[in-house]
Structure formats: C-alpha cells, structure tokens
Design an enzyme around this catalytic site. Structure first.
Site, mmCIF file in Angstrom:
data_model
loop_
_atom_site.group_PDB
_atom_site.id
_atom_site.type_symbol
_atom_site.label_atom_id
_atom_site.label_comp_id
_atom_site.label_asym_id
_atom_site.label_seq_id
_atom_site.Cartn_x
_atom_site.Cartn_y
_atom_site.Cartn_z
ATOM 1 C CE1 TYR A 1 -3.739 2.326 0.835
ATOM 2 C CE2 TYR A 1 -2.399 3.086 2.907
ATOM 3 C CZ TYR A 1 -3.837 3.075 1.979
ATOM 4 O OH TYR A 1 -4.715 3.979 2.404
ATOM 5 C CE LYS B 1 -3.854 5.056 -1.012
ATOM 6 N NZ LYS B 1 -5.051 5.525 -1.857
HETATM 7 P P1 NAI Z 1 -13.524 2.660 2.116
HETATM 8 O O1 NAI Z 1 -13.272 1.204 2.095
HETATM 9 O O2 NAI Z 1 -14.701 3.231 3.122
HETATM 10 O O3 NAI Z 1 -13.943 3.181 0.342
HETATM 11 C C1 NAI Z 1 -13.359 2.804 -0.347
HETATM 12 C C2 NAI Z 1 -14.287 2.501 -1.519
HETATM 13 O O4 NAI Z 1 -13.655 2.234 -2.656
HETATM 14 C C3 NAI Z 1 -15.228 1.287 -1.368
HETATM 15 O O5 NAI Z 1 -16.607 1.764 -1.471
HETATM 16 C C4 NAI Z 1 -14.895 0.285 -2.376
HETATM 17 O O6 NAI Z 1 -16.074 -0.511 -2.803
HETATM 18 C C5 NAI Z 1 -14.426 1.203 -3.589
HETATM 19 N N1 NAI Z 1 -13.354 0.431 -4.295
HETATM 20 C C6 NAI Z 1 -12.509 -0.642 -3.971
HETATM 21 N N2 NAI Z 1 -12.049 -0.980 -5.013
HETATM 22 C C7 NAI Z 1 -12.409 -0.444 -6.080
HETATM 23 C C8 NAI Z 1 -12.339 -0.481 -7.584
HETATM 24 N N3 NAI Z 1 -11.532 -1.574 -7.745
HETATM 25 N N4 NAI Z 1 -13.104 0.106 -8.144
HETATM 26 C C9 NAI Z 1 -14.085 1.099 -7.872
HETATM 27 N N5 NAI Z 1 -14.371 1.236 -6.380
HETATM 28 C C10 NAI Z 1 -13.401 0.421 -5.617
HETATM 29 O O7 NAI Z 1 -11.958 3.486 2.307
HETATM 30 P P2 NAI Z 1 -11.959 5.092 2.741
HETATM 31 O O8 NAI Z 1 -11.566 5.088 4.051
HETATM 32 O O9 NAI Z 1 -12.983 5.962 2.503
HETATM 33 O O10 NAI Z 1 -10.641 5.372 1.737
HETATM 34 C C11 NAI Z 1 -10.788 6.295 0.514
HETATM 35 C C12 NAI Z 1 -9.401 6.336 0.007
HETATM 36 O O11 NAI Z 1 -8.586 6.977 1.102
HETATM 37 C C13 NAI Z 1 -8.606 5.178 -0.280
HETATM 38 O O12 NAI Z 1 -8.104 5.493 -1.346
HETATM 39 C C14 NAI Z 1 -7.628 5.021 0.971
HETATM 40 O O13 NAI Z 1 -6.429 4.309 0.727
HETATM 41 C C15 NAI Z 1 -7.313 6.484 1.287
HETATM 42 N N6 NAI Z 1 -6.802 6.806 2.498
HETATM 43 C C16 NAI Z 1 -7.756 6.602 3.785
HETATM 44 C C17 NAI Z 1 -7.328 6.449 4.802
HETATM 45 C C18 NAI Z 1 -8.293 6.548 6.188
HETATM 46 O O14 NAI Z 1 -7.887 6.931 7.275
HETATM 47 N N7 NAI Z 1 -9.475 6.177 6.099
HETATM 48 C C19 NAI Z 1 -6.110 7.119 5.316
HETATM 49 C C20 NAI Z 1 -5.249 7.371 4.186
HETATM 50 C C21 NAI Z 1 -5.878 7.168 2.815
#
Ligand code: NAI
Length: 302
Positions: free
Chosen positions: A166, A170
């Site tokens: 990851y 990133k």
């Molecule tokens: P989440 O799991 O709530 O939402 C991610 C969404 O992406 C999900 O709805 C999932 O179905 C969708 N998804 C996954 N693979 C996919 C694909 N191949 N095509 C289309 N959609 C797909 O996660 P969250 O926390 O909202 O994360 C959003 C972004 O922020 C991610 O890129 C994550 O890596 C990044 N991030 C989040 C952090 C956190 O503290 N939550 C910290 C740093 C980065």
C-alpha cells in the site's frame, strides 16, 4: 466570505459509494456539480461486487435535488477507467474534476506478503489512478480545464508497519503527480495529492474506536473541495489532513555539498568525512517546481 460554487462542473469520484469518497461526492453535488459515483462495491479486502453502494449515494444526491449517475466499473483496468470517464461523457458531456479515491487494503508484514497481495494493491491504487486519469485528461484537455486529485496516505509518505504494498502504491501516486503536473499545466489542469485520515470501513480495527468521532470522513472534505474548485491555482502539492488539521507536506532537499570537480575520483573516505554536510537539512527547500534536477547540476555547471 464568498461561496465556492461548482455549478456546471462535472465531477468523477472513484470509490464514492461509501467512506470518504461518499462525503466528497455529496459536497460536490451540494455545490452544484454533476457527479459520477463510481464504486465496484468490494469488501474491505477487495473481494466481490455490490452495485448498491454506488446506487445508494446517487439516491442521496438526487433526493437532495442534485444530479448524479452511478458507475460500477473497476478502476484497476484500462477498460474500467475508460468506461468510468465515458459514463461522465455520455451523461453530462464532459469531465472537469476527478478525485482518484477508490481502494482497499491487504496488509501483511513484508515477509508474509504474497505476489497477489502486492499486485492487487498496486493495481487498485497506482494503476487504477493511471487507468482513470488518462481518459480524464483527454476529456479535460478538450475544454482546457481540469482539477485532478490523487489520494495518497501517510503510510506511503512516512511509512507504516505491514503496508509495504500500500505504501509503495500511495507514494507512487506522488510520482505520477510530479510528472503529470508538468505535462498538463498548459491545459489549465491542476493536479494535487492528498493524504486524508478517517475512521472508515477501511480503518475500522486499525484506528482506535475511542477517536472515531474526531476523525470523521467528512473532515477531509473542505480542503479537497477547494482543490477541486476553479479558485485553486496550485498544482503539484501534497496535503496531509487529519480531523480538521491540514498541512502541506513536501519532498525537501538540504543544501548538500559539491565534492566533485568533473575530473577527480572521489574516495568513499571523503564522503564519510563530509557526511555532516551531506545529510544536513539546514536551509532545506521543497523540491516541487519540476526543474529541481538543475539544483544538483548547478555547482557543476557554474
Ligand atoms: P472505504 O473502504 O470506506 O471506501 C473505498 C471505496 O472504494 C469502497 O466503497 C470500495 O468499494 C471502493 N473500491 C475499492 N476497489 C475499487 C475498484 N477497483 N474500483 C472502484 N471502486 C473500488 O475507504 P476510505 O477510508 O473511504 O478510503 C478512501 C481512500 O482514502 C482510499 O484510497 C484510501 O486508501 C485513502 N486513505 C484512507 C485513509 C483513512 O484513514 N481512511 C488514510 C489514508 C488514505
């Protein structure tokens, strides 16, 4: 304070069927943007498909009087990326804003990391950003306007145990941004990278429950929405945010020392004896103007 409006703008938010992406999408729509809600609807570790995630957010936006359309393609393939952008073109006729946000985790310590864990994470976060951004840039270029966000993470910027896959993906996004910003500046396309923080499905069980109300997904919205607006004229920046706290993070270089004279061989001992001058960060400067390589050549060229 004048309002930031996005009337007439078309936004694509990948992975916006839940978590942080959903919050971006709701806010963009409430400010007048027409939004493509892309979400494959996978589980926490990337398995399965569930179209109800994207459909639910489209309904929320429409119920509030906004405009949105669902797309269920995966960002991880070129076919998926093209189809996501085509959904915006077919429904709303253009693309102005892209937030690359989709993703999932497959955490393992380095020695236990499988090839599949590595490939799947690189595919969704790093290749996925390429697959969606390339067709988006083609569309944005037509209108000489675009705002693109890459979603990085402190895991990549600073490191995190069990997240070599990851973290690599990133940090790779910063690499895409650093070059892409130079290529698209002439089309009035600004490209920035954010590292959000939120207690979401992704971080449930990783971030302590006790602070979940302090780091809600929606606290990542204001800076991201500003970066997506016409008012934002900055490009190539990295921003870290956490529960209402925001900063600019940068790759910095210290002043260094030029030991070479273009002719003599430099012995390793001379490097050892000058280590203090090589590693010092006194007077360090951010390297984000795209021509920073010349900083290193300058002493030799003068
Ligand atoms: P989440 O799991 O709530 O939402 C991610 C969404 O992406 C999900 O709805 C999932 O179905 C969708 N998804 C996954 N693979 C996919 C694909 N191949 N095509 C289309 N959609 C797909 O996660 P969250 O926390 O909202 O994360 C959003 C972004 O922020 C991610 O890129 C994550 O890596 C990044 N991030 C989040 C952090 C956190 O503290 N939550 C910290 C740093 C980065």
């Amino acid at each position: 304070m004048s309002d930031i409006r996005l009337d007439g703008r078309v936004a694509v938010v990948t992975g916006s069927g839940g978590g942080i992406g959903r919050e971006y999408a709701l806010e963009l729509a409430s400010r007048g943007a027409k939004v493509v809600i892309n979400d494959l609807g996978v589980s926490k570790d990337g398995a399965g498909v569930d179209t109800s995630r994207a459909d639910g957010v489209v309904k929320e936006i429409k119920d509030a009087g906004g405009e949105a359309v669902a797309n269920y393609d995966s960002v991880s393939t070129m076919e998926g990326g093209n189809s996501i952008i085509q959904t915006a073109m077919d429904t709303f006729g253009k693309v102005d804003i892209l937030i690359n946000n989709a993703g999932f985790l497959r955490d393992r310590s380095f020695l236990k990391m499988t090839e599949e864990d590595w490939d799947d994470i690189i595919a969704v976060h790093l290749k996925g950003a390429f697959c969606v951004t390339q067709p988006a840039v083609k569309a944005m270029k037509e209108n000489n306007y675009g705002r693109i966000i890459f979603t990085s993470s402190t895991s990549g910027l600073f490191g995190s145990f069990g997240q070599t896959n990851y973290g690599a993906a990133k940090m790779g996004l910063v690499g895409i941004m650093n070059s892409l910003k130079l290529e698209v500046a002439k089309y009035n396309i600004m490209v920035n990278t954010i590292a959000p923080t939120a207690y979401s499905r992704m971080t449930e069980g990783i971030i302590p429950d006790s602070i979940k109300d302090k780091i809600k997904s929606k606290f990542n919205v204001p800076l991201t929405v500003y970066l997506c607006s016409e008012e934002n004229q900055d490009t190539g920046r990295i921003y870290v945010m956490n529960g209402g706290w925001f900063d600019r993070t940068a790759i910095m270089a210290g002043p260094g020392i030029c030991l070479g004279d273009s002719e003599r061989d430099i012995p390793a001992e001379e490097v050892r004896d000058n280590l203090e001058n090589i590693i010092t960060m006194d007077g360090a400067e951010p390297l984000d103007n795209g021509s920073s390589i010349f900083k290193y050549l300058a002493p030799l060229l003068s």
